[in-house]
Motif scaffolding. Structure first.
Motif: not given
Lengths: 130, 137
Positions: B39, B42-43, B45-46, B49-50, B111, B114-115
């Motif tokens: 999890l 994923t957070k 790496v996301t 990405s942004e 965003g 927040r991750l």
């Protein structure tokens, strides 16, 4: 550059996303999907994201838009297999993908597609009746 | 006083869409090696990405640096996104913007923040922007 295969199964199109898509590739995929729906007259689209480990705001928005566009040319869309880590991350990212139908796997996705399609024709039927 | 150490474990020049994927993959590898849960991988790496996308879309390219970081008994990854782009005139407002504004830089910043656990942004209009994120195990 590896291409994403777009499969035709009866009235439906199935798109399993097996590779990491950069933005341009994702846009091209959207174009290819819509072209295929148009060419085949398909009434259903299944996008399988079970192999996708990262969905960011760009891809999230693109998936939502693709479903909307597919709807405009007569196809219902179901997104299948989204990983729970991806779901949690998208929510925390603040992404709201509205009006997108989802299912756990392709089998459930196909069943949902049929329900959506019959629901649609039932509505049209009653409009005509009036 | 906390003992803080940092080790550079990767640098990626991000100039194109493909490079964004490269940056994601590099960070994911590091995150796996560091021992993050799926999890948290994923957070992180996301978020990468942004922020890496912003380099390509808003700054004509930039650099992503990855550091393994330790502070006290905490272990984590720090990722720095540097560009020499136009800079952000109103950082606070850019951070407030949500996804309703397509194409705005706020899309990635709010965003991504927040991750991750720590988020810092320094921007100088006309000179460039540096965004630093840290995620602890």
């Amino acid at each position: 550059m590896s291409e994403v295969t777009i499969l035709k199964m009866g009235e439906n199109i199935i798109v399993p996303i097996q590779v990491e898509l950069h933005d341009r590739a994702a846009l091209k995929l959207q174009e290819d999907i819509l072209k295929k729906i148009e060419e085949t007259g398909s009434s259903g689209l299944i996008i399988d994201v079970s192999a996708v480990s990262v969905v960011d705001s760009f891809l999230g928005r693109l998936l939502g838009e693709t479903a909307k566009m597919a709807g405009l040319i007569g196809a219902e869309t179901v997104l299948v297999g989204m990983k729970k880590e991806v779901v949690i991350t998208l929510i925390q990212l603040g992404m709201v993908i509205k009006d997108l139908h989802t299912a756990i796997n392709i089998e459930d996705g196909m069943a949902l597609l049929e329900r959506l399609k019959s629901g649609k024709s039932a509505r049209i039927g009653s409009l005509n009746g009036k | 006083m906390e003992n803080k150490t940092e080790m550079n474990v990767g640098e990626i020049s991000v100039m194109s869409d493909e490079d964004v994927i490269l940056a994601r993959q590099r960070v994911r590898l590091q995150a796996q090696e560091t021992g993050f849960t799926l999890l948290n991988q994923t957070k992180l790496v996301t978020a990468v990405s942004e922020l890496a996308r912003n380099l390509v879309v808003h700054a004509r390219g930039g650099k992503v640096s990855v550091f393994k970081t330790k502070a006290g008994d905490k272990t984590g990854l720090k990722v720095v996104f540097e560009d020499k782009g136009p800079g952000i005139p109103d950082v606070e407002r850019a951070m407030q913007e949500g996804f309703s504004t397509i194409g705005s830089m706020g899309l990635g910043l709010k965003g991504a923040k927040r991750l991750v656990d720590e988020f810092d942004i320094k921007s100088f209009p006309g000179k460039g922007t540096t965004v630093t994120i840290t995620k602890w195990l």
